[in-house]
Structure formats: structure tokens, C-alpha cells
Write an enzyme that holds these catalytic residues in place. Structure first.
Site, PDB file in Angstrom:
ATOM      1  N   LYS A 118       0.837  -1.214   0.000  1.00 47.49           N
ATOM      2  CA  LYS A 118       0.000   0.000   0.000  1.00 47.49           C
ATOM      3  C   LYS A 118       0.865   1.256   0.000  1.00 47.49           C
ATOM      4  O   LYS A 118       0.519   2.254  -0.633  1.00 47.49           O
ATOM      5  CB  LYS A 118      -0.943   0.010   1.206  1.00 47.49           C
ATOM      6  CG  LYS A 118      -2.176  -0.830   0.988  1.00 47.49           C
ATOM      7  CD  LYS A 118      -3.288  -0.444   1.959  1.00 47.49           C
ATOM      8  CE  LYS A 118      -4.516  -1.307   1.775  1.00 47.49           C
ATOM      9  NZ  LYS A 118      -5.442  -1.235   2.889  1.00 47.49           N
ATOM     10  N   LYS A 200      -3.731 -10.999  -6.664  1.00 45.38           N
ATOM     11  CA  LYS A 200      -5.057 -11.312  -6.090  1.00 45.38           C
ATOM     12  C   LYS A 200      -6.088 -10.323  -6.640  1.00 45.38           C
ATOM     13  O   LYS A 200      -5.747  -9.183  -6.967  1.00 45.38           O
ATOM     14  CB  LYS A 200      -5.024 -11.274  -4.558  1.00 45.38           C
ATOM     15  CG  LYS A 200      -5.047  -9.897  -3.972  1.00 45.38           C
ATOM     16  CD  LYS A 200      -5.505  -9.876  -2.506  1.00 45.38           C
ATOM     17  CE  LYS A 200      -5.604  -8.418  -2.083  1.00 45.38           C
ATOM     18  NZ  LYS A 200      -6.047  -8.138  -0.774  1.00 45.38           N
ATOM     19  N   LYS A 203     -10.649  -5.108  -4.696  1.00 43.73           N
ATOM     20  CA  LYS A 203     -11.750  -4.191  -4.999  1.00 43.73           C
ATOM     21  C   LYS A 203     -11.240  -2.857  -5.504  1.00 43.73           C
ATOM     22  O   LYS A 203     -11.988  -2.071  -6.063  1.00 43.73           O
ATOM     23  CB  LYS A 203     -12.710  -4.030  -3.813  1.00 43.73           C
ATOM     24  CG  LYS A 203     -12.119  -3.862  -2.425  1.00 43.73           C
ATOM     25  CD  LYS A 203     -13.251  -3.659  -1.423  1.00 43.73           C
ATOM     26  CE  LYS A 203     -13.176  -4.293  -0.065  1.00 43.73           C
ATOM     27  NZ  LYS A 203     -12.074  -4.277   0.782  1.00 43.73           N
TER      28      LYS A 203
HETATM   29  P1  TYM Z   1     -10.563  -6.699   2.990  1.00 40.20           P
HETATM   30  O1  TYM Z   1     -11.618  -5.676   3.155  1.00 40.20           O
HETATM   31  O2  TYM Z   1      -9.460  -6.429   2.031  1.00 40.20           O
HETATM   32  O3  TYM Z   1     -11.185  -8.087   2.571  1.00 40.20           O
HETATM   33  C1  TYM Z   1     -12.240  -8.700   3.304  1.00 40.20           C
HETATM   34  C2  TYM Z   1     -12.044 -10.213   3.314  1.00 40.20           C
HETATM   35  O4  TYM Z   1     -11.967 -10.695   1.962  1.00 40.20           O
HETATM   36  C3  TYM Z   1     -10.796 -11.505   1.796  1.00 40.20           C
HETATM   37  N1  TYM Z   1     -10.302 -11.317   0.415  1.00 40.20           N
HETATM   38  C4  TYM Z   1     -10.101 -12.309  -0.467  1.00 40.20           C
HETATM   39  N2  TYM Z   1     -10.250 -13.653  -0.371  1.00 40.20           N
HETATM   40  C5  TYM Z   1      -9.970 -14.394  -1.475  1.00 40.20           C
HETATM   41  N3  TYM Z   1      -9.541 -13.847  -2.648  1.00 40.20           N
HETATM   42  C6  TYM Z   1      -9.372 -12.529  -2.789  1.00 40.20           C
HETATM   43  N4  TYM Z   1      -8.967 -12.020  -3.945  1.00 40.20           N
HETATM   44  C7  TYM Z   1      -9.641 -11.689  -1.664  1.00 40.20           C
HETATM   45  N5  TYM Z   1      -9.587 -10.337  -1.457  1.00 40.20           N
HETATM   46  C8  TYM Z   1      -9.987 -10.136  -0.171  1.00 40.20           C
HETATM   47  C9  TYM Z   1      -9.808 -10.958   2.820  1.00 40.20           C
HETATM   48  O5  TYM Z   1      -8.827 -11.917   3.152  1.00 40.20           O
HETATM   49  C10 TYM Z   1     -10.716 -10.644   3.991  1.00 40.20           C
HETATM   50  O6  TYM Z   1     -10.949 -11.814   4.753  1.00 40.20           O
HETATM   51  N6  TYM Z   1      -7.626  -6.057   6.967  1.00 40.20           N
HETATM   52  C11 TYM Z   1      -8.850  -6.667   6.506  1.00 40.20           C
HETATM   53  C12 TYM Z   1     -10.082  -6.193   7.260  1.00 40.20           C
HETATM   54  C13 TYM Z   1     -10.018  -6.401   8.739  1.00 40.20           C
HETATM   55  C14 TYM Z   1     -10.180  -7.647   9.415  1.00 40.20           C
HETATM   56  C15 TYM Z   1     -10.093  -7.316  10.799  1.00 40.20           C
HETATM   57  C16 TYM Z   1     -10.382  -8.947   8.981  1.00 40.20           C
HETATM   58  C17 TYM Z   1      -9.838  -5.424   9.669  1.00 40.20           C
HETATM   59  N7  TYM Z   1      -9.889  -5.979  10.909  1.00 40.20           N
HETATM   60  C18 TYM Z   1     -10.192  -8.320  11.765  1.00 40.20           C
HETATM   61  C19 TYM Z   1     -10.498  -9.934   9.967  1.00 40.20           C
HETATM   62  C20 TYM Z   1     -10.403  -9.618  11.321  1.00 40.20           C
HETATM   63  C21 TYM Z   1      -9.054  -6.291   5.054  1.00 40.20           C
HETATM   64  O7  TYM Z   1      -8.537  -5.321   4.565  1.00 40.20           O
HETATM   65  O8  TYM Z   1      -9.934  -7.093   4.405  1.00 40.20           O
END
Ligand code: TYM
Length: 341
Positions: A118, A200, A203
Site C-alpha cells: 500500500k 489477487k 476491490k
Molecule cells: P478486505 O476488506 O481487504 O477483505 C475482506 C475479506 O476478503 C478476503 N479477500 C479475499 N479472499 C480471497 N480472494 C481474494 N482475492 C480476496 N480479497 C480479499 C480478505 O482476506 C478478507 O478476509 N484487513 C482486513 C479487514 C479487517 C479484518 C479485521 C479482517 C480489519 N480488521 C479483523 C479480519 C479480522 C481487510 O482489509 O480485508
């Protein structure tokens, strides 16, 4: 489940409201959250504070936060069973993050691949929040005595750090924080970018064609899959190294239809890539159709959504207070009379 997991484990997970969610988020996370609800105490959070690490337009941001909460419900999170809430409605997330930052080494944060990535992409705004992001994530999880955290593959490193922070805290102050276990989705834990299948699916990817959104129109989904980058080998095999585009499509087809890879290979062998693309699109469209219509219903009923979020926040605040009481006590902070009683 390991030995220390109780009969009714606490599950916590979250996603950032930084735009619409992709099918990567769906297969890697949301679908598994739904499956975990039975027999567990689940909390699913919209992490708006995390999203502030990248500059947001306040008007659009507010919509994205509501959209994401509605999408959790549309995907099948049952508000009768699980708490659905917004991170900033529970101030203890930020409070605990501050305390945990004193148990986190700068070197550990410097090693986080998501920070490096990032910082590279947002060169003009490498803010301190972006750097300490994983500490806030640790606080999200540890605040609720969480046992299990269902996430996609890309969050593994953050989960490891969360465990290290909890163990360090406990090592100094006794067994205060529950050390959580990650639950990584089987099969589609890392859905890849349709235009560059070595990355990967994200969004925030620059190209629209690279990502399929949960709320995309069926025609657009078909178009995106038809334009997915494959290779010139002309043979359908599961070979991540040499045919990442084809492997990605096969994985998505499996995730969407519930078939395993052997079934996928016997179904598609001797076929051209066109059939794989179209059938994958069709399977995804069929899966998302009910989610899309439920999303519309939730989004059009703002009072109902607000009610769910208020109840979720109240439940979360109650739980958070229990942990904060223990943490304050362990750290030797003086408790204001009436707090944590
Ligand atoms: P975020 O918002 O990027 O994504 C949410 C969830 O989606 C999963 N994910 C994917 N899984 C498979 N293939 C992909 N291409 C893909 N892109 C995203 C992510 O692994 C995630 O599970 N830091 C986290 C948010 C967060 C969080 C937490 C998660 C903040 N606090 C505490 C769990 C527990 C994030 O940016 O996810």
C-alpha cells in the site's frame, strides 16, 4: 478446532468499506462467515476506521459503509444469530489499538507485506495509520475474546502478528487475551485478478475488467469472464505456475458450483477456454442472483438496517467492555468509578 476452543467459540471477521466487494471477498470471506454462524457467537464488523488510512470522499464513504453492512446481511448473515456493526460505533477498538501498539515492534510492522504494497501504491500518503493498521486489526479481534477468524489467504500475516501481540501481552501480564486461530477458506482463499492472474483480485484494482463485483449486473459478469486473460497453450489443466489464468477460472468454477478440482478437470478436459469462461460466469451469476436481490431489499429499508446496526453495536460494546476491564486492570490503569462494573 484445537483443545482450547470452547463448545461455542467466538468468531470475528471484518471487511473494509472501500468500494464494492468482489467475488474474492465473497469466496474468501463472506460465504464462510455465513457457514460459521451455527453454534458460534459471531461478530461481523464493517471496519470504517481501517478504511481511513486511504483518503475517502465523506459522502461516498458513508454510502459504502451502509452498502457493506447491507451486503453482509444479503450474503446470509442472520442478525438474529450474529452481531453486525460498524467499527467506529465501538470506541474501544481504537482504545485497545493504542494499548496494543505499545506491545508491537516497529520492525514487525515494517515486515507487513500489505503495508509495503500500500505504501508503494499511495506514495503521497504513507500515513502513520497505514503503518499501524495491523495493530488496529489485532485490537478488533482481541477485543472480543475471539477464538476463530475466517479470512482470505492475504490476511494470514496480519493474523500471525495478532497472535504474537496477544502472546506478548499475556507473557508479561498473564492470560488476559484469547489467542485466535485463523480459518482460511478452502479452495478459493485467493481469487485472482482476471486481467493479471498472478495478482489477487482486489476491490481497488485499476482495471474494471480485472474484478467481478458481487453486485455486478449478470451481463457485465459474463463480459468480464469472457475477457479474462488466459494463455496460448490451449489446454485446460490445473497448473498454477504455467497457466494461472486457467487455474483461477477452474478454482472459481469449483467454488461457485461446489465441485472439486477432479470433477472440474473431467468436466472441462477436451474443451476450449471459451466454454470454461462462459460456464464459470454462469455459475457465478446463479450464485449471486439471490444475494443481489436481498441486497436491494436491505438497502431500500434504511430503518431496518439502522436497527440491526444499533443492536449489533450495543452487543459488541457490552462484550468489549469485559475485555477492556481486564486489560485496564492488567496494565495497572486506574479505573474511573462506575466503569467496567
Ligand atoms: P478486505 O476488506 O481487504 O477483505 C475482506 C475479506 O476478503 C478476503 N479477500 C479475499 N479472499 C480471497 N480472494 C481474494 N482475492 C480476496 N480479497 C480479499 C480478505 O482476506 C478478507 O478476509 N484487513 C482486513 C479487514 C479487517 C479484518 C479485521 C479482517 C480489519 N480488521 C479483523 C479480519 C479480522 C481487510 O482489509 O480485508
Amino acid at each position: 478446532m484445537n483443545e482450547s476452543t470452547p463448545a461455542r467459540p467466538v468468531v470475528f471477521s471484518a471487511a473494509q468499506p472501500t468500494g464494492q466487494l468482489t467475488i474474492g471477498n465473497y469466496f474468501g470471506a463472506l460465504r464462510n462467515w455465513v457457514a460459521l454462524q451455527e453454534g458460534r457467537e459471531c461478530l461481523f464488523c464493517v471496519v470504517d476506521l481501517h478504511a481511513l488510512t486511504v483518503r475517502q470522499d465523506p459522502k461516498v464513504f458513508r454510502e459504502w459503509i451502509a452498502d457493506l453492512a447491507a451486503l453482509y446481511l444479503a450474503c446470509g448473515i442472520d442478525p438474529e444469530q450474529s452481531a453486525v456493526f460498524i467499527q467506529s460505533h465501538v470506541p474501544a477498538h481504537a482504545e485497545l489499538a493504542w494499548m496494543l501498539s505499545t506491545f508491537t515492534q516497529v520492525g514487525e510492522l515494517e515486515r507487513m507485506t500489505q503495508f509495503k504494497d500500500k505504501a508503494q501504491r499511495h506514495k503521497t500518503n504513507v500515513n502513520a495509520g497505514l503503518f499501524t493498521y495491523p495493530v488496529l486489526m489485532a485490537a478488533d479481534i482481541l477485543l472480543y475474546g475471539t477464538h476463530q477468524v475466517p479470512v482470505g489467504d492475504d490476511q494470514k500475516q496480519h493474523l500471525e502478528l495478532t497472535r504474537d501481540i496477544a502472546n506478548r501481552f499475556n507473557g508479561i501480564h498473564g492470560p488476559v487475551l484469547q489467542v485466535p486461530e485463523p480459518i482460511i477458506a478452502k479452495g478459493a482463499a485467493r481469487v485472482r485478478d482476471l486481467q493479471d492472474p498472478t495478482k489477487k483480485m482486489s476491490k481497488t484494482a485499476a482495471s474494471e475488467l480485472a474484478r467481478v463485483m458481487i453486485l455486478d449486473d449478470p451481463k457485465l459478469i459474463l463480459k468480464k469472464f469472457k475477457k479474462a486473460v488466459t494463455d496460448s497453450l490451449g489446454e485446460i489443466r490445473y497448473d498454477n505456475e504455467n497457466q494461472p489464468g486457467v487455474a483461477n477460472l477452474l478454482e472459481i468454477w469449483c467454488a461457485a458450483t461446489g465441485n472439486d478440482m477432479d470433477a472440474a478437470l473431467s468436466h472441462f478436459s477436451h474443451n476450449m477456454y471459451g466454454k470454461l469462461k462462459v460456464e464459470t460466469a454462469e455459475a457465478v451469476i446463479a450464485l449471486l442472483e439471490p444475494v443481489q436481490s436481498r441486497f436491494k431489499q436491505w438497502r431500500e429499508d434504511e430503518p431496518a438496517l439502522a436497527k440491526v446496526l444499533a443492536a449489533g453495536a450495543e452487543q459488541a460494546r457490552g462484550r468489549a467492555e469485559v475485555t477492556m476491564g481486564k486489560v485496564h486492570d492488567a496494565l495497572g490503569l486506574m479505573v474511573e468509578s462506575g466503569r467496567f462494573e
